[in-house]
Enzyme design. Sequence first.
Site, PDB file in Angstrom:
ATOM      1  N   LYS A   1       8.131  17.261   4.576  1.00  0.00           N
ATOM      2  CA  LYS A   1       6.750  17.174   5.078  1.00  0.00           C
ATOM      3  C   LYS A   1       6.280  15.727   5.049  1.00  0.00           C
ATOM      4  CE  LYS A   1       5.103  18.227   0.417  1.00  0.00           C
ATOM      5  NZ  LYS A   1       4.553  19.270  -0.474  1.00  0.00           N
TER       6      LYS A   1
ATOM      7  N   TYR B   1     -11.078 -11.359  -1.654  1.00  0.00           N
ATOM      8  CA  TYR B   1     -12.453 -10.856  -1.569  1.00  0.00           C
ATOM      9  C   TYR B   1     -13.006 -10.495  -2.946  1.00  0.00           C
ATOM     10  CZ  TYR B   1     -11.530 -10.282   3.442  1.00  0.00           C
ATOM     11  OH  TYR B   1     -11.225 -10.479   4.757  1.00  0.00           O
TER      12      TYR B   1
END
Length: 400
Positions: free
Chosen positions: A56, A286
Amino acid sequence: MSAQTSHQSENSYPTADETTKSHWERRAVIDLANVRENVKRVGELVAPAAVMAVVKADGYGHGAVAVSRAAIQAGASWLGCAHVTEALKIREAGLEAPLLAWLHTDGTPFEEAISANIDLAVSGWELDHVANAAQAAAQPARVHLKIDTGLGRNGSTAAQWEELLGRAASYQDEGLMRVVGVFSHLAVADEPERPETDEQLKAFNEAVALAEDAGFDLEVRHIANTPAILSRPDAHYDMVRLGLGLYGLSPFAGEDPARYGLRPAMTLESRIANVKKVPAGQGVSYGLHYHTSEETYLGLIPMGYADGLPRTANNAPVSILGKTYLVRGTIAMDQFVVDLGPDIDVAAILGATAILFGEGGPSVTEWADAAGSVNYEIVTRISPRVPRRLVEGTWGESGE
Ligand SMILES: *Cc1c(COP(=O)(O)O)cnc(C)c1O
């Protein structure tokens, strides 16, 4: 890492051109020889139980089709996906092994699934939809009934189980389906000291016995995920569902996958995009949450959260020319920074390979720990922006 394989075009991700050193910038190297070896190790461990390779989420980020093919070659006899749409892609790629999909909505294309010989899990409400789809497809559905033995997600409750068995038996008598499996999923098998796994196995045994009493001729009873494969031989039954271990990762906190003979299949790497000398006190990225403590060199690595790195993985390790450095400051969309210290060979480092995790570098689990996550999530979330490169390593068989 050695030559590229002929599977390259089967990968669902964009691929990297590996012909010259300068033609790659970032990549997830997927070692299919390691996938094969992992399947063989688990196959030996669980025999005579069969192995279902769980692919999956595009094979936990590794590429579902290439991993499926490698797993089948190495002796896995089943494939498993969450969604029917994932399973259909496996069929479209030409893989014909028994294939189970287990998470549905009323938008699921059940009829297409039945026509493509995809086995369907049924927890309750799906039964009528699957029967109608079988009628429309003019083909009986192959059904695995799911019992919730304690996880509290999908699956029939114990209270509704006998009614579900009765309804499924009627449909089977009408020729609309064959109940070929009973299965469940474990909640805490990665914490072997907890008692709930015993309780789940007991509930599973009761549900299986009721299904057999109802007259179903079951091909496969299955409940084990990777942690139960490795720690609970009594949970192997007829088949195990191998996800994380297929990719060579350990589900147990603090345990190296090598302990089980498993080898990580994904190596995530990039190249140093910039190196520069900065003074003490330089703020980084940042928010300026990191400041250099001395005059030092900063190295820039051109991968970020758009590539699937967790933004929160502060202090995660990165290996460059055999030395380990730490992520400093916030991981941005496209890039992050490591502090290389004052004593480096700038010419050697600019353009050098930075291994974020994988064989020869830090582990996926170290990244998971830095991000407050699990290794499952770290590999699965590596985004389509990162080209996958399929290789046959030197480990195990020679490949092809
Ligand atoms: C994802 C999944 C697995 C695989 O679990 P791992 O711990 O990765 O081996 C098995 N069964 C079900 C139902 C799953 O959703």
